[in-house]
Design a protein around this motif. Structure first.
Motif, PDB file in Angstrom:
ATOM      1  N   ASN A 144       6.830   5.561  -1.230  1.00  0.00           N
ATOM      2  CA  ASN A 144       7.636   5.225  -0.055  1.00  0.00           C
ATOM      3  C   ASN A 144       6.912   4.307   0.922  1.00  0.00           C
ATOM      4  O   ASN A 144       5.686   4.169   0.903  1.00  0.00           O
ATOM      5  N   THR A 145       7.712   3.699   1.802  1.00  0.00           N
ATOM      6  CA  THR A 145       7.206   2.963   2.946  1.00  0.00           C
ATOM      7  C   THR A 145       7.829   3.560   4.207  1.00  0.00           C
ATOM      8  O   THR A 145       8.806   4.301   4.135  1.00  0.00           O
ATOM      9  N   HIS A 146       7.253   3.214   5.344  1.00  0.00           N
ATOM     10  CA  HIS A 146       7.839   3.555   6.634  1.00  0.00           C
ATOM     11  C   HIS A 146       8.390   2.267   7.236  1.00  0.00           C
ATOM     12  O   HIS A 146       7.790   1.195   7.074  1.00  0.00           O
ATOM     13  N   PRO A 147       9.533   2.310   7.933  1.00  0.00           N
ATOM     14  CA  PRO A 147      10.080   1.087   8.529  1.00  0.00           C
ATOM     15  C   PRO A 147       9.085   0.300   9.375  1.00  0.00           C
ATOM     16  O   PRO A 147       9.177  -0.937   9.453  1.00  0.00           O
ATOM     17  N   ALA A 148       8.126   0.977   9.988  1.00  0.00           N
ATOM     18  CA  ALA A 148       7.144   0.273  10.815  1.00  0.00           C
ATOM     19  C   ALA A 148       6.301  -0.694   9.999  1.00  0.00           C
ATOM     20  O   ALA A 148       5.795  -1.691  10.539  1.00  0.00           O
ATOM     21  N   GLU A 149       6.161  -0.442   8.710  1.00  0.00           N
ATOM     22  CA  GLU A 149       5.332  -1.320   7.874  1.00  0.00           C
ATOM     23  C   GLU A 149       5.981  -2.674   7.644  1.00  0.00           C
ATOM     24  O   GLU A 149       5.284  -3.665   7.373  1.00  0.00           O
ATOM     25  N   ILE A 150       7.294  -2.735   7.716  1.00  0.00           N
ATOM     26  CA  ILE A 150       7.993  -4.000   7.488  1.00  0.00           C
ATOM     27  C   ILE A 150       7.717  -4.985   8.621  1.00  0.00           C
ATOM     28  O   ILE A 150       7.867  -6.192   8.467  1.00  0.00           O
ATOM     29  N   GLU A 151       7.264  -4.458   9.769  1.00  0.00           N
ATOM     30  CA  GLU A 151       6.974  -5.332  10.904  1.00  0.00           C
ATOM     31  C   GLU A 151       5.710  -6.151  10.691  1.00  0.00           C
ATOM     32  O   GLU A 151       5.485  -7.132  11.384  1.00  0.00           O
ATOM     33  N   ASP A 152       4.861  -5.734   9.745  1.00  0.00           N
ATOM     34  CA  ASP A 152       3.641  -6.487   9.428  1.00  0.00           C
ATOM     35  C   ASP A 152       3.514  -6.550   7.916  1.00  0.00           C
ATOM     36  O   ASP A 152       2.775  -5.780   7.297  1.00  0.00           O
ATOM     37  N   LEU A 153       4.235  -7.483   7.317  1.00  0.00           N
ATOM     38  CA  LEU A 153       4.269  -7.571   5.858  1.00  0.00           C
ATOM     39  C   LEU A 153       2.910  -7.943   5.270  1.00  0.00           C
ATOM     40  O   LEU A 153       2.622  -7.604   4.119  1.00  0.00           O
ATOM     41  N   GLY A 154       2.076  -8.624   6.049  1.00  0.00           N
ATOM     42  CA  GLY A 154       0.755  -8.976   5.542  1.00  0.00           C
ATOM     43  C   GLY A 154      -0.081  -7.749   5.234  1.00  0.00           C
ATOM     44  O   GLY A 154      -0.749  -7.685   4.187  1.00  0.00           O
ATOM     45  N   VAL A 155      -0.042  -6.764   6.117  1.00  0.00           N
ATOM     46  CA  VAL A 155      -0.790  -5.524   5.892  1.00  0.00           C
ATOM     47  C   VAL A 155      -0.189  -4.751   4.727  1.00  0.00           C
ATOM     48  O   VAL A 155      -0.908  -4.209   3.880  1.00  0.00           O
ATOM     49  N   LEU A 156       1.148  -4.698   4.651  1.00  0.00           N
ATOM     50  CA  LEU A 156       1.800  -4.012   3.546  1.00  0.00           C
ATOM     51  C   LEU A 156       1.454  -4.684   2.216  1.00  0.00           C
ATOM     52  O   LEU A 156       1.174  -4.013   1.221  1.00  0.00           O
ATOM     53  N   GLU A 157       1.465  -6.019   2.193  1.00  0.00           N
ATOM     54  CA  GLU A 157       1.120  -6.737   0.962  1.00  0.00           C
ATOM     55  C   GLU A 157      -0.304  -6.404   0.535  1.00  0.00           C
ATOM     56  O   GLU A 157      -0.571  -6.171  -0.659  1.00  0.00           O
ATOM     57  N   PHE A 158      -1.241  -6.382   1.479  1.00  0.00           N
ATOM     58  CA  PHE A 158      -2.628  -6.039   1.150  1.00  0.00           C
ATOM     59  C   PHE A 158      -2.713  -4.642   0.541  1.00  0.00           C
ATOM     60  O   PHE A 158      -3.421  -4.419  -0.450  1.00  0.00           O
ATOM     61  N   SER A 159      -1.974  -3.700   1.119  1.00  0.00           N
ATOM     62  CA  SER A 159      -1.960  -2.331   0.611  1.00  0.00           C
ATOM     63  C   SER A 159      -1.421  -2.279  -0.814  1.00  0.00           C
ATOM     64  O   SER A 159      -1.978  -1.598  -1.685  1.00  0.00           O
ATOM     65  N   LEU A 160      -0.346  -3.008  -1.079  1.00  0.00           N
ATOM     66  CA  LEU A 160       0.254  -3.002  -2.412  1.00  0.00           C
ATOM     67  C   LEU A 160      -0.672  -3.649  -3.445  1.00  0.00           C
ATOM     68  O   LEU A 160      -0.745  -3.199  -4.595  1.00  0.00           O
ATOM     69  N   ARG A 161      -1.382  -4.684  -3.044  1.00  0.00           N
ATOM     70  CA  ARG A 161      -2.318  -5.314  -3.975  1.00  0.00           C
ATOM     71  C   ARG A 161      -3.457  -4.348  -4.330  1.00  0.00           C
ATOM     72  O   ARG A 161      -3.927  -4.319  -5.481  1.00  0.00           O
ATOM     73  N   GLU A 162      -3.901  -3.574  -3.362  1.00  0.00           N
ATOM     74  CA  GLU A 162      -4.936  -2.580  -3.646  1.00  0.00           C
ATOM     75  C   GLU A 162      -4.427  -1.531  -4.638  1.00  0.00           C
ATOM     76  O   GLU A 162      -5.168  -1.108  -5.535  1.00  0.00           O
ATOM     77  N   LEU A 202       6.565  -8.245  -4.414  1.00  0.00           N
ATOM     78  CA  LEU A 202       6.728  -7.203  -5.425  1.00  0.00           C
ATOM     79  C   LEU A 202       6.872  -7.805  -6.822  1.00  0.00           C
ATOM     80  O   LEU A 202       6.305  -7.285  -7.800  1.00  0.00           O
ATOM     81  N   ASP A 203       7.633  -8.900  -6.929  1.00  0.00           N
ATOM     82  CA  ASP A 203       7.793  -9.541  -8.233  1.00  0.00           C
ATOM     83  C   ASP A 203       6.454 -10.031  -8.769  1.00  0.00           C
ATOM     84  O   ASP A 203       6.154  -9.893  -9.963  1.00  0.00           O
ATOM     85  N   GLU A 204       5.644 -10.605  -7.874  1.00  0.00           N
ATOM     86  CA  GLU A 204       4.320 -11.093  -8.293  1.00  0.00           C
ATOM     87  C   GLU A 204       3.456  -9.943  -8.809  1.00  0.00           C
ATOM     88  O   GLU A 204       2.689 -10.110  -9.771  1.00  0.00           O
ATOM     89  N   LEU A 205       3.565  -8.777  -8.169  1.00  0.00           N
ATOM     90  CA  LEU A 205       2.736  -7.626  -8.530  1.00  0.00           C
ATOM     91  C   LEU A 205       3.377  -6.752  -9.607  1.00  0.00           C
ATOM     92  O   LEU A 205       2.804  -5.730  -9.992  1.00  0.00           O
ATOM     93  N   CYS A 206       4.562  -7.152 -10.095  1.00  0.00           N
ATOM     94  CA  CYS A 206       5.293  -6.356 -11.094  1.00  0.00           C
ATOM     95  C   CYS A 206       5.543  -4.938 -10.580  1.00  0.00           C
ATOM     96  O   CYS A 206       5.319  -3.939 -11.280  1.00  0.00           O
ATOM     97  N   ILE A 207       5.982  -4.855  -9.334  1.00  0.00           N
ATOM     98  CA  ILE A 207       6.368  -3.583  -8.728  1.00  0.00           C
ATOM     99  C   ILE A 207       7.864  -3.652  -8.444  1.00  0.00           C
ATOM    100  O   ILE A 207       8.359  -4.629  -7.882  1.00  0.00           O
ATOM    101  N   GLY A 208       8.579  -2.629  -8.877  1.00  0.00           N
ATOM    102  CA  GLY A 208      10.013  -2.596  -8.655  1.00  0.00           C
ATOM    103  C   GLY A 208      10.364  -2.254  -7.219  1.00  0.00           C
ATOM    104  O   GLY A 208       9.503  -1.887  -6.400  1.00  0.00           O
ATOM    105  N   LEU A 209      11.651  -2.370  -6.900  1.00  0.00           N
ATOM    106  CA  LEU A 209      12.141  -2.106  -5.546  1.00  0.00           C
ATOM    107  C   LEU A 209      13.312  -1.133  -5.615  1.00  0.00           C
ATOM    108  O   LEU A 209      14.208  -1.286  -6.459  1.00  0.00           O
ATOM    109  N   ALA A 210      13.303  -0.149  -4.751  1.00  0.00           N
ATOM    110  CA  ALA A 210      14.414   0.798  -4.634  1.00  0.00           C
ATOM    111  C   ALA A 210      14.830   0.887  -3.177  1.00  0.00           C
ATOM    112  O   ALA A 210      13.980   0.897  -2.275  1.00  0.00           O
ATOM    113  N   TYR A 211      16.149   0.948  -2.950  1.00  0.00           N
ATOM    114  CA  TYR A 211      16.669   1.250  -1.620  1.00  0.00           C
ATOM    115  C   TYR A 211      16.987   2.743  -1.589  1.00  0.00           C
ATOM    116  O   TYR A 211      17.744   3.245  -2.427  1.00  0.00           O
TER     117      TYR A 211
END
Length: 380
Positions: free
Chosen positions: A212-230, A262-271
């Motif tokens: 999961n994510t929290h809505p607050a993370e969408i406000e800083d996609l750069g930090v979220l992207e770094f987390s997903l890459r890790e 997400l596509d670059e990292l081969c991670i799917g997306l769910a709503y």
């Protein structure tokens, strides 16, 4: 050492807290004076923590009043966050801390069932102190709930759900309530996700992990992207799906940017929680997810719902499938609801009927119970 003399007072002081993270909340009676606290077994209250000194502190009862005195401990004794240098009075609702172990002082009097506003506030304060421990020590216990194929009820993935054994922080709602006070929702979300994927490495490699994510993370996609890459570096070949709350799906620009990452990292997306609030069908067209998790309010009791409601859900499921999105029914608890959801066209499901959230040692299924992982629908 002074002998511990049993008190005859009509007022009984209690310390409420946890001796270790693995045990439930306890109420410990301060039934003698001096009441000694330390790591040694001969103390009135023996705390098995390496941060607590052998003889750490003592509590004195003086005419129904409570005082605490530090005995030269290494890591200190605190009352309401202030270090005790000599001795200090303790009042009802105060937080008494021995090194990292925190208790709330309460009174058992003639009205034991009367919970005062002061005590409610103290519980919240204790939860906030525990929250600091949760964050600094990553003291979370990831649980995993199975996600099954609707036709076979075979498990093909798990959703990571955050839990903790700390007082006042046992479930995500309590954790995020404390995090909101400190504006740390995004940081908490990352810790829950990171620890879940780390522990989830023990699940067979073909199984999907939904996190999961929290809505607050969408406000800083750069930090979220770094987390997903890790996370991707941590488990390079694991099928993964990132869940976004349906209210966030309305932010089309951010979702397009996130979808690209997400596509670059081969991670799917769910709503998640579709049908519970703001998301509209137009968002499904503009930034299509791979999975659409229908909110349990639409699904639970569907077997006894009106024909009109069943037809409405069926049409939503049909439109979802026509867009190449996998419809997932959340909150299935009854066999009858499962059967109707299968008839309505749901591809997969999640709920207590198939398994409750459990730690990894109890949630990972035997190979004979696990199906092949469902393909990520339309990973772009």
């Amino acid at each position: 050492m002074l002998d511990c003399l049993t008190t005859s007072s009509q007022t009984r002081w209690l310390l409420s807290g946890q001796l270790t993270d693995d045990e439930p909340m306890r109420r410990i009676s301060v039934d003698c004076s001096p009441f000694t606290v330390g790591r040694r077994a001969d103390q009135s209250l023996s705390i098995p923590s390496p941060t607590v000194s052998g003889r750490h502190a003592e509590i004195l009862l003086e005419d129904d009043l409570l005082r605490v005195r530090d005995l030269g401990s290494t890591n200190g004794t605190f009352v309401n966050g202030v270090r005790v240098t000599d001795d200090c009075a303790v009042h009802r609702g105060d937080l008494v801390q021995f090194a990292q172990i925190v208790f709330r002082a309460t009174l058992e009097d003639s009205t034991p069932n009367l919970k005062t506003i002061q005590e409610d506030s103290a519980d919240r304060a204790l939860a906030l102190i525990q929250f600091d421990k949760l964050m600094t020590e990553r003291a979370v216990s990831p649980h995993f709930q199975p996600i099954v194929a609707m036709g076979t009820q075979q498990t093909f993935g798990f959703e990571i759900l955050g839990r903790s054994k700390l007082f006042g922080l046992t479930d995500p709602a309590m954790m995020f309530k404390a995090a909101a006070v400190l504006n740390l929702e995004a940081e908490l979300s990352r810790i829950l996700r990171d620890e879940g994927v780390r522990v989830g490495q023990g699940i067979p490699g073909g199984q999907l992990l939904f996190f999961n994510t929290h809505p607050a993370e969408i406000e800083d996609l750069g930090v979220l992207e770094f987390s997903l890459r890790e996370l991707r570096e941590l488990d390079p070949h694991r099928p993964m799906v990132l869940e976004i709350h349906e209210a966030t799906a309305t932010q089309s620009n951010q979702m397009r940017e996130l979808r690209s990452v997400l596509d670059e990292l081969c991670i799917g997306l769910a709503y998640d929680d579709f049908g519970a609030g703001q998301a509209r069908l137009v968002e499904l067209v503009e930034v299509p997810p791979d999975y659409l998790k229908f909110d349990m309010k639409l699904v639970q009791g569907i077997s006894s719902a009106s024909l009109e409601r069943q037809k409405m859900v069926e049409r939503l499921v049909q439109m979802t499938s026509e867009l190449g999105i996998v419809p997932l029914a959340e909150g299935i608890e009854q066999t009858a609801d499962h059967e109707v959801c299968a008839e309505l066209g749901f591809s997969c499901a999640q709920g207590f009927l198939y398994g409750r959230p459990q730690p990894l040692s109890r949630s990972s299924q035997a190979p004979s119970q696990c199906g092949q992982p469902a393909p990520l629908a339309g990973v772009r």
